[in-house]
Design a protein around this motif. Structure first.
Motif, PDB file in Angstrom:
ATOM      1  N   GLY A 134       0.804  -1.212   0.000  1.00  0.00           N
ATOM      2  CA  GLY A 134       0.000   0.000   0.000  1.00  0.00           C
ATOM      3  C   GLY A 134       0.833   1.256   0.000  1.00  0.00           C
ATOM      4  N   ALA A 135       2.034   1.187   0.546  1.00  0.00           N
ATOM      5  CA  ALA A 135       2.951   2.320   0.559  1.00  0.00           C
ATOM      6  C   ALA A 135       3.790   2.380  -0.712  1.00  0.00           C
ATOM      7  N   SER A 136       3.497   1.507  -1.671  1.00  0.00           N
ATOM      8  CA  SER A 136       4.201   1.429  -2.958  1.00  0.00           C
ATOM      9  C   SER A 136       5.688   1.161  -2.775  1.00  0.00           C
ATOM     10  N   LEU A 137       6.027   0.343  -1.797  1.00  0.00           N
ATOM     11  CA  LEU A 137       7.407  -0.063  -1.591  1.00  0.00           C
ATOM     12  C   LEU A 137       7.690  -1.318  -2.409  1.00  0.00           C
ATOM     13  N   PRO A 138       8.950  -1.532  -2.783  1.00  0.00           N
ATOM     14  CA  PRO A 138       9.262  -2.627  -3.708  1.00  0.00           C
ATOM     15  C   PRO A 138       9.079  -4.016  -3.118  1.00  0.00           C
ATOM     16  N   ILE A 139       8.569  -4.915  -3.952  1.00  0.00           N
ATOM     17  CA  ILE A 139       8.496  -6.332  -3.630  1.00  0.00           C
ATOM     18  C   ILE A 139       9.113  -7.092  -4.787  1.00  0.00           C
ATOM     19  N   THR A 140       9.505  -8.310  -4.512  1.00  0.00           N
ATOM     20  CA  THR A 140      10.109  -9.143  -5.545  1.00  0.00           C
ATOM     21  C   THR A 140       9.406 -10.482  -5.566  1.00  0.00           C
TER      22      THR A 140
END
Length: 141
Positions: A134-140
């Motif tokens: 939701g905070a638009s932080l990176p995921i892989t």
């Protein structure tokens, strides 16, 4: 004041429920303030990851982990979590550990178990992976 007393006497069940909810709210607030378990928001978690090289422990099932996880996070088998067996993490005992689940509820129990097992810096990610995304932080994947 007379109206409040009249309302309480006429609606004692509703007033009792309100009082019970108020006591529960106060209890949970006070308990969280004095708890050794820290709940980190996404900003605090990224600072801990970047500045202190925190270990990110994802406790979600493998299928959810494979769909997307925080960069650098490691997964622990669910059966080890339910047993409270953290022997594979012994080398990270004095390092900050952020426990992540889907919504931040399951991770609280795991982090509490870790604190009881001697891990000094176990914390949870408030809102879990959903808050991270939701905070638009990176995921892989």
């Amino acid at each position: 004041m007379d109206q409040i007393v009249e309302f309480v006497t006429n609606h004692y069940i509703l007033s009792g429920l309100f009082a019970a909810l108020l006591v529960a709210l106060i209890y949970t607030t006070v308990a969280s303030l004095f708890s050794p378990l820290k709940e980190l928001n996404t900003h605090e978690a990224t600072l801990l990851i970047n500045r202190e090289d925190a270990y990110i422990l994802d406790i979600r099932p493998s299928a959810e982990f494979k769909k997307g996880h925080i960069l650098g996070s490691k997964q622990i088998k669910p059966e080890l979590v339910t047993k409270g067996d953290f022997s594979t993490l012994e080398k990270f005992k004095d390092k900050p550990i952020i426990v992540v689940c889907a919504m931040g509820m399951t991770s609280k129990r795991t982090a509490s178990q870790m604190l009881k097992a001697g891990f000094t810096h176990a914390a949870t990610l408030k809102g879990g992976i959903n808050a991270w995304q939701g905070a638009s932080l990176p995921i892989t994947k």
